[in-house]
Design a protein around this motif. Structure first.
Motif, PDB file in Angstrom:
ATOM      1  N   THR A  78       1.498 -19.014  54.301  1.00 15.00           N
ATOM      2  CA  THR A  78       1.720 -20.038  53.285  1.00 15.00           C
ATOM      3  C   THR A  78       2.593 -21.178  53.795  1.00 15.00           C
ATOM      4  O   THR A  78       2.456 -22.316  53.356  1.00 15.00           O
ATOM      5  CB  THR A  78       2.364 -19.451  52.023  1.00 15.00           C
ATOM      6  OG1 THR A  78       3.531 -18.735  52.400  1.00 15.00           O
ATOM      7  CG2 THR A  78       1.408 -18.533  51.304  1.00 15.00           C
ATOM      8  N   ARG A  79       3.514 -20.879  54.740  1.00 14.87           N
ATOM      9  CA  ARG A  79       4.383 -21.923  55.302  1.00 14.87           C
ATOM     10  C   ARG A  79       4.795 -21.541  56.707  1.00 14.87           C
ATOM     11  O   ARG A  79       5.064 -20.377  56.971  1.00 14.87           O
ATOM     12  CB  ARG A  79       5.619 -22.112  54.423  1.00 14.87           C
ATOM     13  CG  ARG A  79       6.255 -23.478  54.651  1.00 14.87           C
ATOM     14  CD  ARG A  79       7.411 -23.743  53.712  1.00 14.87           C
ATOM     15  NE  ARG A  79       8.639 -23.407  54.412  1.00 14.87           N
ATOM     16  CZ  ARG A  79       9.716 -22.886  53.834  1.00 14.87           C
ATOM     17  NH1 ARG A  79       9.712 -22.612  52.566  1.00 14.87           N
ATOM     18  NH2 ARG A  79      10.783 -22.626  54.528  1.00 14.87           N
ATOM     19  N   ASP A  99       1.813 -14.498  52.976  1.00 11.76           N
ATOM     20  CA  ASP A  99       1.435 -13.941  51.679  1.00 11.76           C
ATOM     21  C   ASP A  99       0.955 -12.512  51.922  1.00 11.76           C
ATOM     22  O   ASP A  99      -0.023 -12.297  52.633  1.00 11.76           O
ATOM     23  CB  ASP A  99       0.333 -14.791  51.044  1.00 11.76           C
ATOM     24  CG  ASP A  99      -0.107 -14.227  49.708  1.00 11.76           C
ATOM     25  OD1 ASP A  99       0.754 -13.676  48.994  1.00 11.76           O
ATOM     26  OD2 ASP A  99      -1.301 -14.333  49.379  1.00 11.76           O
ATOM     27  N   ALA A 104       5.469 -12.807  48.716  1.00 18.19           N
ATOM     28  CA  ALA A 104       5.788 -13.713  49.811  1.00 18.19           C
ATOM     29  C   ALA A 104       6.892 -13.110  50.680  1.00 18.19           C
ATOM     30  O   ALA A 104       7.879 -12.586  50.170  1.00 18.19           O
ATOM     31  CB  ALA A 104       6.225 -15.068  49.277  1.00 18.19           C
ATOM     32  N   ASP A 124       9.664 -16.759  45.632  1.00 16.24           N
ATOM     33  CA  ASP A 124       8.589 -17.764  45.688  1.00 16.24           C
ATOM     34  C   ASP A 124       9.193 -19.140  45.529  1.00 16.24           C
ATOM     35  O   ASP A 124       9.996 -19.383  44.631  1.00 16.24           O
ATOM     36  CB  ASP A 124       7.559 -17.497  44.596  1.00 16.24           C
ATOM     37  CG  ASP A 124       6.764 -16.234  44.875  1.00 16.24           C
ATOM     38  OD1 ASP A 124       6.897 -15.274  44.119  1.00 16.24           O
ATOM     39  OD2 ASP A 124       6.032 -16.219  45.882  1.00 16.24           O
TER      40      ASP A 124
END
Length: 125
Positions: A78-79, A99, A104, A124
């Motif tokens: 996700t990042r 994820d 997360a 999150d």
């Protein structure tokens, strides 16, 4: 491969001549970009007769939760502060937010060096 030896210039701006040619142990390797896919490992011989296990791809992470360490499946990245393109390509590096089936989680290990993904749950964002 990248070679990073001694600087060729002195602090004064003068020139330094090389003391020897490039050595095998001074060479680097291309980074192992661990992807989210079925598990695939590769062993690499290192200096001193040691062995490194590189994770070429993986789909399982050991996630530290309040109840203990749980094995979770990885759904995607996700990042990733190391490189924004790594999110699109689903490449896992240390510090990447993934994820998982537990939620997360931030990666705390180096999959390209350790061969495994360890992570801790994060709020999150």
């Amino acid at each position: 491969m990248k070679y990073q030896g001694r600087s060729r210039t002195k602090r004064t701006g003068g020139r330094r001549r090389p003391i020897h040619k490039k050595r095998k142990h001074e060479l680097g390797t291309t980074p192992t970009e661990t992807r989210v896919a079925d598990a695939k490992l590769k062993t690499v011989d290192t200096r001193g007769g040691n062995v490194k296990v590189r994770a070429i791809s993986t789909d399982v992470a050991s996630v530290a939760t309040d109840d203990g360490v749980v094995s979770a499946t990885i759904n995607g990245v996700t990042r990733n502060d190391a490189n924004p393109n790594y999110v699109r390509r689903n490449i896992i590096t240390k510090g990447a937010v993934i994820d998982t089936s537990e939620g997360a989680a931030r990666v705390t290990s180096r999959p390209g060096q350790d061969g495994q993904v360890n992570a801790v749950l994060v709020d999150d964002e």
